[in-house]
Write a protein that holds these residues in place. Structure first.
Motif, PDB file in Angstrom:
ATOM      1  N   ALA A 178     -14.989 -14.209   4.077  1.00 49.62           N
ATOM      2  CA  ALA A 178     -13.653 -13.638   4.542  1.00 49.62           C
ATOM      3  C   ALA A 178     -13.267 -12.847   3.528  1.00 49.62           C
ATOM      4  CB  ALA A 178     -12.775 -14.863   4.870  1.00 49.62           C
ATOM      5  N   ALA A 179     -13.189 -13.174   2.244  1.00 53.16           N
ATOM      6  CA  ALA A 179     -13.093 -12.480   1.239  1.00 53.16           C
ATOM      7  C   ALA A 179     -13.943 -11.093   1.384  1.00 53.16           C
ATOM      8  CB  ALA A 179     -13.355 -12.976  -0.270  1.00 53.16           C
ATOM      9  N   PHE A 180     -15.161 -11.162   1.465  1.00 55.57           N
ATOM     10  CA  PHE A 180     -16.126  -9.979   1.455  1.00 55.57           C
ATOM     11  C   PHE A 180     -15.574  -9.014   2.650  1.00 55.57           C
ATOM     12  CE2 PHE A 180     -19.576  -7.802   3.202  1.00 55.57           C
ATOM     13  CZ  PHE A 180     -19.910  -6.897   2.047  1.00 55.57           C
ATOM     14  N   THR A 181     -15.252  -9.694   3.793  1.00 56.32           N
ATOM     15  CA  THR A 181     -14.846  -8.780   4.856  1.00 56.32           C
ATOM     16  C   THR A 181     -13.575  -8.146   4.690  1.00 56.32           C
ATOM     17  OG1 THR A 181     -16.004 -10.466   6.336  1.00 56.32           O
ATOM     18  CG2 THR A 181     -14.363  -9.089   7.337  1.00 56.32           C
ATOM     19  N   ALA A 182     -12.485  -8.834   4.020  1.00 62.42           N
ATOM     20  CA  ALA A 182     -11.321  -8.371   3.809  1.00 62.42           C
ATOM     21  C   ALA A 182     -11.422  -7.109   2.867  1.00 62.42           C
ATOM     22  CB  ALA A 182     -10.329  -9.204   3.151  1.00 62.42           C
ATOM     23  N   LEU A 183     -12.205  -7.117   1.844  1.00 61.46           N
ATOM     24  CA  LEU A 183     -12.319  -6.095   0.939  1.00 61.46           C
ATOM     25  C   LEU A 183     -12.932  -4.931   1.518  1.00 61.46           C
ATOM     26  CD1 LEU A 183     -13.217  -8.178  -2.302  1.00 61.46           C
ATOM     27  CD2 LEU A 183     -11.116  -6.776  -1.920  1.00 61.46           C
ATOM     28  N   PHE A 184     -14.215  -5.175   2.335  1.00 59.34           N
ATOM     29  CA  PHE A 184     -14.919  -3.970   2.950  1.00 59.34           C
ATOM     30  C   PHE A 184     -13.935  -3.267   4.015  1.00 59.34           C
ATOM     31  CE2 PHE A 184     -17.641  -2.737   6.358  1.00 59.34           C
ATOM     32  CZ  PHE A 184     -18.305  -1.885   5.738  1.00 59.34           C
ATOM     33  N   LEU A 185     -13.254  -4.080   4.725  1.00 61.01           N
ATOM     34  CA  LEU A 185     -12.171  -3.525   5.652  1.00 61.01           C
ATOM     35  C   LEU A 185     -11.201  -2.703   4.857  1.00 61.01           C
ATOM     36  CD1 LEU A 185     -11.523  -6.199   8.313  1.00 61.01           C
ATOM     37  CD2 LEU A 185     -13.106  -3.987   8.509  1.00 61.01           C
ATOM     38  N   LEU A 186     -10.684  -3.060   3.441  1.00 63.37           N
ATOM     39  CA  LEU A 186      -9.780  -2.089   3.078  1.00 63.37           C
ATOM     40  C   LEU A 186     -10.696  -0.977   2.349  1.00 63.37           C
ATOM     41  CD1 LEU A 186      -7.983  -4.760   0.618  1.00 63.37           C
ATOM     42  CD2 LEU A 186      -7.068  -3.416   2.271  1.00 63.37           C
ATOM     43  N   LEU A 187     -11.932  -1.025   1.930  1.00 61.78           N
ATOM     44  CA  LEU A 187     -12.519   0.169   1.432  1.00 61.78           C
ATOM     45  C   LEU A 187     -12.869   1.020   2.859  1.00 61.78           C
ATOM     46  CD1 LEU A 187     -14.925  -1.051  -0.898  1.00 61.78           C
ATOM     47  CD2 LEU A 187     -13.051   0.159  -1.417  1.00 61.78           C
ATOM     48  N   ALA A 188     -13.168   0.750   3.815  1.00 62.47           N
ATOM     49  CA  ALA A 188     -13.541   1.476   5.012  1.00 62.47           C
ATOM     50  C   ALA A 188     -12.509   2.150   5.611  1.00 62.47           C
ATOM     51  CB  ALA A 188     -14.305   0.335   5.824  1.00 62.47           C
ATOM     52  N   GLY A 189     -11.226   1.605   5.379  1.00 60.69           N
ATOM     53  CA  GLY A 189     -10.102   2.115   6.120  1.00 60.69           C
ATOM     54  C   GLY A 189      -9.474   2.900   5.331  1.00 60.69           C
ATOM     55  N   SER A 190      -9.789   3.140   3.593  1.00 60.80           N
ATOM     56  CA  SER A 190      -8.807   3.953   2.950  1.00 60.80           C
ATOM     57  C   SER A 190      -8.834   5.289   3.077  1.00 60.80           C
ATOM     58  CB  SER A 190      -9.332   3.501   1.622  1.00 60.80           C
ATOM     59  OG  SER A 190     -10.762   4.206   1.119  1.00 60.80           O
ATOM     60  N   GLY A 191     -10.005   5.848   4.007  1.00 65.38           N
ATOM     61  CA  GLY A 191     -10.296   7.268   4.146  1.00 65.38           C
ATOM     62  C   GLY A 191      -9.005   7.916   5.223  1.00 65.38           C
ATOM     63  N   GLN A 192      -8.451   6.864   5.840  1.00 65.53           N
ATOM     64  CA  GLN A 192      -7.136   7.349   6.794  1.00 65.53           C
ATOM     65  C   GLN A 192      -5.960   6.980   6.302  1.00 65.53           C
ATOM     66  OE1 GLN A 192      -8.159   4.924  10.342  1.00 65.53           O
ATOM     67  NE2 GLN A 192     -10.188   6.065  10.550  1.00 65.53           N
ATOM     68  N   ALA A 193      -5.964   6.636   5.175  1.00 69.12           N
ATOM     69  CA  ALA A 193      -4.581   6.383   4.505  1.00 69.12           C
ATOM     70  C   ALA A 193      -3.833   7.617   4.533  1.00 69.12           C
ATOM     71  CB  ALA A 193      -4.790   5.550   3.081  1.00 69.12           C
ATOM     72  N   ARG A 194      -2.375   7.490   4.787  1.00 67.47           N
ATOM     73  CA  ARG A 194      -1.459   8.807   4.541  1.00 67.47           C
ATOM     74  C   ARG A 194      -0.197   8.304   4.074  1.00 67.47           C
ATOM     75  NH1 ARG A 194      -5.605  11.191   5.410  1.00 67.47           N
ATOM     76  NH2 ARG A 194      -6.013  12.156   7.695  1.00 67.47           N
ATOM     77  N   ALA A 195       0.325   9.330   3.066  1.00 66.15           N
ATOM     78  CA  ALA A 195       1.588   8.975   2.451  1.00 66.15           C
ATOM     79  C   ALA A 195       2.558   8.831   3.322  1.00 66.15           C
ATOM     80  CB  ALA A 195       1.963   9.953   1.217  1.00 66.15           C
ATOM     81  N   THR A 196       3.849   8.468   3.198  1.00 69.06           N
ATOM     82  CA  THR A 196       4.952   8.360   4.207  1.00 69.06           C
ATOM     83  C   THR A 196       5.709   9.597   4.086  1.00 69.06           C
ATOM     84  OG1 THR A 196       6.257   7.132   2.624  1.00 69.06           O
ATOM     85  CG2 THR A 196       4.928   5.783   4.223  1.00 69.06           C
ATOM     86  N   GLU A 197       6.131  10.040   5.116  1.00 72.60           N
ATOM     87  CA  GLU A 197       6.949  11.479   5.264  1.00 72.60           C
ATOM     88  C   GLU A 197       8.133  11.265   4.380  1.00 72.60           C
ATOM     89  OE1 GLU A 197       5.911  14.296   6.653  1.00 72.60           O
ATOM     90  OE2 GLU A 197       3.903  13.161   6.794  1.00 72.60           O
ATOM     91  N   GLY A 198       8.759  10.150   4.364  1.00 72.31           N
ATOM     92  CA  GLY A 198      10.280  10.141   4.018  1.00 72.31           C
ATOM     93  C   GLY A 198      10.139   9.961   2.404  1.00 72.31           C
ATOM     94  N   GLN A 199       9.083   9.648   1.933  1.00 68.23           N
ATOM     95  CA  GLN A 199       9.335   9.259   0.279  1.00 68.23           C
ATOM     96  C   GLN A 199       8.150  10.149  -0.332  1.00 68.23           C
ATOM     97  OE1 GLN A 199       8.455   5.328   0.119  1.00 68.23           O
ATOM     98  NE2 GLN A 199      10.441   4.545   0.871  1.00 68.23           N
ATOM     99  N   PRO A 200       8.504  11.494  -0.625  1.00 72.25           N
ATOM    100  CA  PRO A 200       7.397  12.315  -1.149  1.00 72.25           C
ATOM    101  C   PRO A 200       7.166  12.079  -2.563  1.00 72.25           C
ATOM    102  CG  PRO A 200       9.557  13.553  -1.107  1.00 72.25           C
ATOM    103  CD  PRO A 200       9.684  12.379  -0.257  1.00 72.25           C
ATOM    104  N   ALA A 201       7.870  11.365  -3.372  1.00 76.28           N
ATOM    105  CA  ALA A 201       7.636  10.953  -4.618  1.00 76.28           C
ATOM    106  C   ALA A 201       6.652   9.845  -4.674  1.00 76.28           C
ATOM    107  CB  ALA A 201       8.849  10.440  -5.093  1.00 76.28           C
ATOM    108  N   VAL A 202       6.758   9.000  -3.847  1.00 74.08           N
ATOM    109  CA  VAL A 202       5.558   7.797  -3.583  1.00 74.08           C
ATOM    110  C   VAL A 202       4.280   8.445  -3.382  1.00 74.08           C
ATOM    111  CG1 VAL A 202       5.195   5.795  -2.333  1.00 74.08           C
ATOM    112  CG2 VAL A 202       7.237   6.054  -3.182  1.00 74.08           C
ATOM    113  N   GLY A 203       4.513   9.518  -2.369  1.00 71.83           N
ATOM    114  CA  GLY A 203       2.885  10.299  -1.854  1.00 71.83           C
ATOM    115  C   GLY A 203       2.486  10.907  -3.146  1.00 71.83           C
ATOM    116  N   ARG A 204       3.073  11.543  -4.178  1.00 72.94           N
ATOM    117  CA  ARG A 204       2.538  12.200  -5.134  1.00 72.94           C
ATOM    118  C   ARG A 204       1.936  11.518  -6.153  1.00 72.94           C
ATOM    119  NH1 ARG A 204       7.379  15.722  -4.809  1.00 72.94           N
ATOM    120  NH2 ARG A 204       8.161  14.366  -6.524  1.00 72.94           N
ATOM    121  N   PHE A 205       2.833  10.099  -6.406  1.00 70.88           N
ATOM    122  CA  PHE A 205       2.252   9.076  -7.042  1.00 70.88           C
ATOM    123  C   PHE A 205       0.849   8.710  -6.628  1.00 70.88           C
ATOM    124  CE2 PHE A 205       1.849   4.643  -8.001  1.00 70.88           C
ATOM    125  CZ  PHE A 205       1.851   4.887  -9.542  1.00 70.88           C
TER     126      PHE A 205
END
Length: 71
Positions: free
Chosen positions: A34-61
């Protein structure tokens, strides 16, 4: 005067014989899987991560952190 060695209060378990069956509890396999699967899914899904539109400072960070880690 030499120091005394403490004596054992319980017997030592004998070594397992060749070909002896070793039984693991169910969670000894399920938790690492379960731990390996969770970490693998976090790594595999990181390419689709987007910053939120309402908080540009967080996105820049987050973008700066991504660039720092990628180096």
């Amino acid at each position: 005067m030499p120091a005394r060695t403490p004596t054992r209060t319980h017997p030592v378990a004998p070594a397992p014989a060749a070909g002896a069956e070793v039984r693991l509890p169910w969670w000894a396999i399920a938790l690492p899987v379960a731990a390996f699967t969770a970490l693998f899914l976090l790594l595999a899904g990181s390419g689709q991560a987007r910053a939120t539109e309402g908080q540009p400072a967080v996105g820049r960070f987050l973008e700066q952190v991504r660039h720092t880690v990628a180096r």
